[in-house]
Each structure stands twice: as C-alpha cells, then as structure tokens.
Write a protein that holds these residues in place. Sequence first.
Motif, PDB file in Angstrom:
ATOM      1  N   PHE A 174     -12.214   8.285   5.241  1.00  0.00           N
ATOM      2  CA  PHE A 174     -11.877   8.841   3.911  1.00  0.00           C
ATOM      3  C   PHE A 174     -12.942   9.097   3.068  1.00  0.00           C
ATOM      4  N   THR A 175     -12.662   9.953   2.222  1.00  0.00           N
ATOM      5  CA  THR A 175     -13.894  10.267   1.054  1.00  0.00           C
ATOM      6  C   THR A 175     -13.865   8.974  -0.057  1.00  0.00           C
ATOM      7  N   GLU A 176     -14.695   8.707  -0.785  1.00  0.00           N
ATOM      8  CA  GLU A 176     -14.891   7.711  -1.714  1.00  0.00           C
ATOM      9  C   GLU A 176     -13.750   7.487  -2.504  1.00  0.00           C
ATOM     10  N   ASP A 177     -13.063   8.739  -3.110  1.00  0.00           N
ATOM     11  CA  ASP A 177     -12.230   8.721  -4.064  1.00  0.00           C
ATOM     12  C   ASP A 177     -10.998   9.115  -3.578  1.00  0.00           C
ATOM     13  N   VAL A 178     -10.677   8.990  -2.216  1.00  0.00           N
ATOM     14  CA  VAL A 178      -9.275   9.180  -1.586  1.00  0.00           C
ATOM     15  C   VAL A 178      -8.214   8.976  -2.408  1.00  0.00           C
ATOM     16  N   LEU A 179      -6.925   9.760  -2.323  1.00  0.00           N
ATOM     17  CA  LEU A 179      -5.785   9.382  -3.031  1.00  0.00           C
ATOM     18  C   LEU A 179      -4.757   9.313  -2.013  1.00  0.00           C
ATOM     19  N   TRP A 180      -4.013   7.988  -2.162  1.00  0.00           N
ATOM     20  CA  TRP A 180      -2.843   7.868  -1.533  1.00  0.00           C
ATOM     21  C   TRP A 180      -1.736   7.865  -2.522  1.00  0.00           C
ATOM     22  N   THR A 181      -0.579   8.367  -2.013  1.00  0.00           N
ATOM     23  CA  THR A 181       0.692   8.713  -2.913  1.00  0.00           C
ATOM     24  C   THR A 181       1.697   8.398  -1.986  1.00  0.00           C
ATOM     25  N   THR A 182       2.519   7.368  -2.377  1.00  0.00           N
ATOM     26  CA  THR A 182       3.847   7.230  -1.806  1.00  0.00           C
ATOM     27  C   THR A 182       4.890   8.024  -2.361  1.00  0.00           C
ATOM     28  N   ILE A 183       5.360   9.026  -1.740  1.00  0.00           N
ATOM     29  CA  ILE A 183       6.150   9.966  -2.299  1.00  0.00           C
ATOM     30  C   ILE A 183       7.513   9.135  -2.829  1.00  0.00           C
ATOM     31  N   GLU A 184       8.117   8.262  -2.127  1.00  0.00           N
ATOM     32  CA  GLU A 184       9.277   7.682  -2.517  1.00  0.00           C
ATOM     33  C   GLU A 184       9.177   6.854  -4.001  1.00  0.00           C
ATOM     34  N   SER A 208     -15.910  16.601   3.819  1.00  0.00           N
ATOM     35  CA  SER A 208     -16.301  15.243   3.483  1.00  0.00           C
ATOM     36  C   SER A 208     -15.410  14.023   4.259  1.00  0.00           C
ATOM     37  N   GLY A 209     -14.132  14.353   4.603  1.00  0.00           N
ATOM     38  CA  GLY A 209     -13.479  13.572   5.194  1.00  0.00           C
ATOM     39  C   GLY A 209     -11.826  13.718   4.502  1.00  0.00           C
ATOM     40  N   ILE A 210     -11.231  12.776   4.643  1.00  0.00           N
ATOM     41  CA  ILE A 210      -9.611  12.797   4.297  1.00  0.00           C
ATOM     42  C   ILE A 210      -9.734  12.391   2.727  1.00  0.00           C
ATOM     43  N   SER A 211      -9.092  13.254   2.064  1.00  0.00           N
ATOM     44  CA  SER A 211      -9.257  13.169   0.602  1.00  0.00           C
ATOM     45  C   SER A 211      -8.045  12.770  -0.070  1.00  0.00           C
ATOM     46  N   ALA A 212      -6.899  13.037   0.628  1.00  0.00           N
ATOM     47  CA  ALA A 212      -5.793  12.638   0.116  1.00  0.00           C
ATOM     48  C   ALA A 212      -4.803  12.300   1.183  1.00  0.00           C
ATOM     49  N   LEU A 213      -3.818  11.475   1.039  1.00  0.00           N
ATOM     50  CA  LEU A 213      -2.675  11.076   2.100  1.00  0.00           C
ATOM     51  C   LEU A 213      -1.397  11.101   1.116  1.00  0.00           C
ATOM     52  N   ARG A 214      -0.448  12.164   1.446  1.00  0.00           N
ATOM     53  CA  ARG A 214       0.841  11.731   0.952  1.00  0.00           C
ATOM     54  C   ARG A 214       1.637  11.425   1.772  1.00  0.00           C
ATOM     55  N   ALA A 215       2.446  10.106   1.582  1.00  0.00           N
ATOM     56  CA  ALA A 215       3.098   9.377   2.703  1.00  0.00           C
ATOM     57  C   ALA A 215       4.583   9.641   2.169  1.00  0.00           C
ATOM     58  N   TYR A 275       8.354   7.866   9.742  1.00  0.00           N
ATOM     59  CA  TYR A 275       7.665   8.799   8.548  1.00  0.00           C
ATOM     60  C   TYR A 275       6.622   9.657   8.685  1.00  0.00           C
ATOM     61  N   VAL A 276       6.373  10.254   7.292  1.00  0.00           N
ATOM     62  CA  VAL A 276       5.371  11.465   7.742  1.00  0.00           C
ATOM     63  C   VAL A 276       4.453  11.483   6.965  1.00  0.00           C
ATOM     64  N   VAL A 277       3.285  11.649   7.128  1.00  0.00           N
ATOM     65  CA  VAL A 277       2.010  11.741   6.031  1.00  0.00           C
ATOM     66  C   VAL A 277       1.413  13.027   6.362  1.00  0.00           C
ATOM     67  N   PHE A 278       1.108  13.605   5.259  1.00  0.00           N
ATOM     68  CA  PHE A 278       0.541  14.870   4.846  1.00  0.00           C
ATOM     69  C   PHE A 278      -1.073  14.500   4.603  1.00  0.00           C
ATOM     70  N   TYR A 279      -2.189  15.017   5.124  1.00  0.00           N
ATOM     71  CA  TYR A 279      -3.361  14.548   4.896  1.00  0.00           C
ATOM     72  C   TYR A 279      -4.163  15.706   4.399  1.00  0.00           C
TER      73      TYR A 279
END
Length: 125
Positions: free
Chosen positions: A18-28, A104-111, A95-99
């Motif tokens: 992950f990047t330092e400021d990675v963002l996880w979003t739970t869509i539901e 620099s790495g994974i910057s966002a995950l939309r779950a 479930y599905v995740v978009f990365y």
Amino acid sequence: MDSYLSALMSGGDFAQHFTEDVLWTTIESGEQIVGREAVRNFIGSMHTTLFDAHPVLKDLVVGEGLVAGEFDFAGTNTGDYEGVAATGQELRIPYVVFYDVTESGISALRAYLPITKIMAVFRAT
C-alpha cells in the motif's frame, strides 16, 4: 499484485504493497479508511479478529493502473462484535475489489463487499 495477493491470502504482510495514504472505500456503506496502518488493521480484523477467514480468489482482471479482483470471503465467525458474541457460523460470501495501482503501490481499494450480509452472522442463532 501477485505478491500482494499472495501475502493477503496467506496472512503475510500485505500492507507493504500500500501507499502511505492508501484509501479503502466500502461501497455499500460509503465508509472510508485512510492510511496504510488503518487499512491493514481493518482488513486484518475482518480476517483474524471477527472471523477466522481468508479471501478466495476467483478471477483477476489487470489493466493500466487498475486491477479488479473477484473473491469469496470464506471463514468462520470467531470474534465478538459490539457486545454480540460470536456464533461460530461458517460463511462464504462473494465480493469484488477494484485496486488503483501506481508505481508506489496500491493507492486505493474500492470494495463491493456486502458488509450487511457478513455482519448478519452475529444475529444468527
């Protein structure tokens, strides 16, 4: 992505990807979690605290700066949640995740993760 997924599925240090400021979003729910440690802790709690669970990869699509993964959340409810005792119930929920992936790495995950369905095991008796 291969080393991230390998670490995620084996209980390894997946957060190093992950990047330092990675963002996880739970869509539901719209819930967002920011930062490598916070996202790691959230995913870790789902896999080891609330459940003894792991993702089962079903399909992966890789594009320029974007990866989509289709998984099953498979495991057993082993932890208490907000004062409700664990049920011991087994579950397997798709479930599905978009990365978003950068150099620099994974910057966002939309779950697209059915949290309501997953947490319903705490109401099962």
